[in-house]
Design a protein around this motif. Structure first.
Motif, PDB file in Angstrom:
ATOM      1  N   GLY A 257       0.826  -1.204   0.000  1.00 50.45           N
ATOM      2  CA  GLY A 257       0.000   0.000   0.000  1.00 50.45           C
ATOM      3  C   GLY A 257       0.856   1.247   0.000  1.00 50.45           C
ATOM      4  N   ASN A 258       0.243   2.393  -0.185  1.00 51.81           N
ATOM      5  CA  ASN A 258       0.965   3.661  -0.192  1.00 51.81           C
ATOM      6  C   ASN A 258       1.578   3.956   1.176  1.00 51.81           C
ATOM      7  N   VAL A 259       2.785   4.434   1.180  1.00 53.32           N
ATOM      8  CA  VAL A 259       3.457   4.829   2.418  1.00 53.32           C
ATOM      9  C   VAL A 259       2.667   5.968   3.064  1.00 53.32           C
ATOM     10  N   GLY A 260       2.439   5.856   4.365  1.00 50.51           N
ATOM     11  CA  GLY A 260       1.737   6.899   5.091  1.00 50.51           C
ATOM     12  C   GLY A 260       0.248   6.682   5.215  1.00 50.51           C
ATOM     13  N   GLN A 261      -0.309   5.750   4.451  1.00 49.49           N
ATOM     14  CA  GLN A 261      -1.728   5.439   4.564  1.00 49.49           C
ATOM     15  C   GLN A 261      -1.927   4.436   5.703  1.00 49.49           C
ATOM     16  N   SER A 262      -2.835   4.741   6.621  1.00 46.97           N
ATOM     17  CA  SER A 262      -2.981   3.913   7.830  1.00 46.97           C
ATOM     18  C   SER A 262      -3.320   2.465   7.513  1.00 46.97           C
ATOM     19  N   TYR A 263      -4.138   2.230   6.474  1.00 44.95           N
ATOM     20  CA  TYR A 263      -4.541   0.852   6.183  1.00 44.95           C
ATOM     21  C   TYR A 263      -3.602   0.161   5.198  1.00 44.95           C
ATOM     22  N   SER A 264      -2.444   0.773   4.993  1.00 39.17           N
ATOM     23  CA  SER A 264      -1.375   0.124   4.246  1.00 39.17           C
ATOM     24  C   SER A 264      -0.243  -0.314   5.166  1.00 39.17           C
ATOM     25  N   GLU A 265      -0.205   0.274   6.363  1.00 42.08           N
ATOM     26  CA  GLU A 265       0.920   0.035   7.275  1.00 42.08           C
ATOM     27  C   GLU A 265       1.092  -1.444   7.612  1.00 42.08           C
ATOM     28  N   GLY A 266      -0.016  -2.118   7.912  1.00 41.14           N
ATOM     29  CA  GLY A 266       0.077  -3.524   8.305  1.00 41.14           C
ATOM     30  C   GLY A 266       0.632  -4.394   7.203  1.00 41.14           C
ATOM     31  N   CYS A 267       0.144  -4.214   5.972  1.00 40.40           N
ATOM     32  CA  CYS A 267       0.633  -4.998   4.840  1.00 40.40           C
ATOM     33  C   CYS A 267       2.101  -4.718   4.570  1.00 40.40           C
ATOM     34  N   ASN A 268       2.472  -3.446   4.596  1.00 39.85           N
ATOM     35  CA  ASN A 268       3.865  -3.082   4.320  1.00 39.85           C
ATOM     36  C   ASN A 268       4.813  -3.652   5.381  1.00 39.85           C
ATOM     37  N   VAL A 269       4.369  -3.655   6.628  1.00 42.21           N
ATOM     38  CA  VAL A 269       5.192  -4.233   7.708  1.00 42.21           C
ATOM     39  C   VAL A 269       5.348  -5.740   7.513  1.00 42.21           C
ATOM     40  N   LEU A 270       4.278  -6.421   7.142  1.00 40.78           N
ATOM     41  CA  LEU A 270       4.357  -7.865   6.893  1.00 40.78           C
ATOM     42  C   LEU A 270       5.371  -8.176   5.791  1.00 40.78           C
ATOM     43  N   ILE A 271       5.308  -7.410   4.711  1.00 37.57           N
ATOM     44  CA  ILE A 271       6.232  -7.632   3.592  1.00 37.57           C
ATOM     45  C   ILE A 271       7.661  -7.303   4.007  1.00 37.57           C
ATOM     46  N   LYS A 272       7.838  -6.159   4.687  1.00 30.80           N
ATOM     47  CA  LYS A 272       9.173  -5.707   5.089  1.00 30.80           C
ATOM     48  C   LYS A 272       9.834  -6.683   6.059  1.00 30.80           C
ATOM     49  N   SER A 273       9.029  -7.282   6.928  1.00 27.99           N
ATOM     50  CA  SER A 273       9.581  -8.202   7.935  1.00 27.99           C
ATOM     51  C   SER A 273       9.606  -9.651   7.448  1.00 27.99           C
ATOM     52  N   HIS A 274       9.343  -9.850   6.159  1.00 29.81           N
ATOM     53  CA  HIS A 274       9.379 -11.182   5.535  1.00 29.81           C
ATOM     54  C   HIS A 274       8.361 -12.147   6.144  1.00 29.81           C
ATOM     55  N   LYS A 275       7.260 -11.588   6.643  1.00 31.88           N
ATOM     56  CA  LYS A 275       6.184 -12.427   7.161  1.00 31.88           C
ATOM     57  C   LYS A 275       5.068 -12.623   6.142  1.00 31.88           C
ATOM     58  N   ALA A 276       5.232 -11.977   4.982  1.00 28.01           N
ATOM     59  CA  ALA A 276       4.291 -12.143   3.879  1.00 28.01           C
ATOM     60  C   ALA A 276       5.017 -11.927   2.571  1.00 28.01           C
ATOM     61  N   ASN A 277       4.625 -12.694   1.557  1.00 28.04           N
ATOM     62  CA  ASN A 277       5.158 -12.497   0.215  1.00 28.04           C
ATOM     63  C   ASN A 277       4.471 -11.295  -0.436  1.00 28.04           C
ATOM     64  N   LEU A 278       5.224 -10.542  -1.209  1.00 22.64           N
ATOM     65  CA  LEU A 278       4.665  -9.417  -1.943  1.00 22.64           C
ATOM     66  C   LEU A 278       3.704  -9.934  -3.015  1.00 22.64           C
ATOM     67  N   LEU A 279       2.500  -9.367  -3.054  1.00 25.32           N
ATOM     68  CA  LEU A 279       1.498  -9.775  -4.038  1.00 25.32           C
ATOM     69  C   LEU A 279       1.048  -8.558  -4.836  1.00 25.32           C
ATOM     70  N   THR A 280       1.307  -8.583  -6.140  1.00 25.36           N
ATOM     71  CA  THR A 280       0.848  -7.500  -7.016  1.00 25.36           C
ATOM     72  C   THR A 280      -0.011  -8.031  -8.153  1.00 25.36           C
ATOM     73  N   HIS A 281       0.057  -9.354  -8.371  1.00 27.23           N
ATOM     74  CA  HIS A 281      -0.661  -9.982  -9.478  1.00 27.23           C
ATOM     75  C   HIS A 281      -0.843 -11.449  -9.138  1.00 27.23           C
ATOM     76  N   VAL A 282      -1.854 -12.081  -9.709  1.00 28.06           N
ATOM     77  CA  VAL A 282      -2.095 -13.493  -9.426  1.00 28.06           C
ATOM     78  C   VAL A 282      -0.890 -14.355  -9.782  1.00 28.06           C
ATOM     79  N   LYS A 283      -0.036 -13.874 -10.717  1.00 28.42           N
ATOM     80  CA  LYS A 283       1.155 -14.652 -11.084  1.00 28.42           C
ATOM     81  C   LYS A 283       2.099 -14.824  -9.898  1.00 28.42           C
ATOM     82  N   ASP A 284       2.120 -13.832  -9.003  1.00 26.49           N
ATOM     83  CA  ASP A 284       2.943 -13.968  -7.793  1.00 26.49           C
ATOM     84  C   ASP A 284       2.453 -15.139  -6.951  1.00 26.49           C
TER      85      ASP A 284
END
Length: 369
Positions: A257-284
């Motif tokens: 999600g966009n940096v600074g948006q409150s409902y993006s923080e959780g997803c970005n933290v998961l990705i940054k801490s390697h607790k979730a794979n980055l998903l941008t397309h079903v191919k991922d």
């Protein structure tokens, strides 16, 4: 309902007995029915059973409550699925804290080859909804079961998009199955019953109390092959569910999600801490899950003859085959209804035949198949 199943249901109406202790009691006593015939002295020797629990088992009124629950289930067209039943979801059998009883309504196939859990904030933005829309359309060739929690925001949007795309979807509830929460989602819940359904571990009439939702989240995580977080604040239920999924060794994904948006923080933290794979397309998702559209995974061929073993040995081997080739001794006892003492002797015999191996933590692994 036969007496043993009624006894199993009755155990759930004894105060202080949770999922683990239900299994413990059956493991030690041999069956749910035998639990209620076990003398107090022997009950007190079972780990987790104190005087109050033993007295409740022997002198309480759980059967009255269980019989009323059965009648209620029949009236509401609700199925009671016990952990020992063949139609209990195989994915949930893999988790240590699986519910010992599920209430289910609808037309649910728990054994669909692919399942996707979709969770996120209750305050979904247009961006989050668009992520769900695009993903759901792209998932159609895979025909997965879509799992979510029927809540406001991302959850209900995922259910509705699944219905729109003719994908089966299951809502995991934090209340009794007769208490749709939030009530605004009743119409969607009813539509889901024809194209999936609703499940809960809570008895009829249970209110959507706060403590029910973390427990609900573990069922969503357990049922999902891939858990996708769409939008999430830095703290909240979506991140808790992601943590649980990671503890179950499930594959977790998150839309950035966009940096600074409150409902993006959780997803970005998961990705940054390697607790979730980055998903941008079903191919991922397809890449990480090794999914090919329309192709079902092949079942492993059995490379030994069950008929070479006696009836008890066959039961043990079948349970291991059904559960990823390894289980703890308590889990095997639970699934086979064999007492621990007798089971230990059977497992030793199978070890000597080089068919199973004992691993740390009282885990037994099937070596063939």
């Amino acid at each position: 309902m036969d007496q043993n199943r009624l006894s199993l249901l009755a155990l759930h109406f004894i105060p202080g007995i949770g999922n683990h202790l239900v299994r413990q009691l059956i493991s030690y006593c041999g069956s749910a029915e035998k639990v209620f015939r076990t003398p107090r002295g022997k009950l007190l020797k079972i780990p987790g059973v104190g005087m109050v629990t033993a007295e409740s088992i022997l002198y309480g009124r759980p059967f009255t409550l269980a019989e009323a629950e059965v009648l209620h289930a029949e009236k509401e067209n609700v199925q009671l699925i016990f952990f020992t039943d063949k139609n209990y979801p195989s994915r949930l059998k893999q988790i240590n804290d699986a519910p010992s009883l599920l209430y289910a309504r609808g037309n649910i196939d728990f054994e669909i080859p692919k399942t996707v859990g979709i969770i996120g904030t209750r305050r979904a933005t247009p961006y989050g909804k668009q992520c769900v829309d695009d993903l759901m359309t792209a998932l159609v060739p895979h025909a997965p079961l879509i799992v979510s929690g029927l809540a406001y925001g991302i959850d209900i949007h995922a259910h509705r998009q699944a219905l729109k795309n003719n994908l089966p979807t299951v809502g995991v509830m934090g209340s009794g199955i007769d208490v749709i929460y939030p009530s605004l989602h009743t119409e969607t819940a009813r539509r889901m019953e024809a194209q999936g359904g609703l499940i809960t571990e809570n008895p009829f009439g249970a209110r959507p109390d706060a403590h029910n939702f973390p427990a609900r989240n573990r069922i969503i995580a357990g049922l999902s092959d891939a858990l996708i977080v769409v939008e999430a604040a830095e703290k909240g239920g979506a991140l808790i569910t992601a943590e649980i999924a990671n503890s179950y060794n499930k594959d977790v994904f998150a839309f950035p999600g966009n940096v600074g948006q409150s409902y993006s923080e959780g997803c970005n933290v998961l990705i940054k801490s390697h607790k979730a794979n980055l998903l941008t397309h079903v191919k991922d998702l397809e890449y990480h899950m090794n999914w090919s559209a329309g192709v079902k995974p092949l079942k492993k061929r059995i490379q030994f003859d069950l008929d070479e073993y006696d009836a008890d040995e066959q039961e043990v081997l079948k349970r291991l085959l059904e559960n990823n080739h390894q289980l703890t001794i308590d889990e095997i006892s639970w699934r086979t209804a064999l007492p621990i003492g007798k089971l230990a002797s059977i497992l030793l015999g199978l070890e000597l035949k080089n068919i199973v191996a004992a691993l740390p933590g009282k885990v037994y692994k099937l070596l063939v198949g």
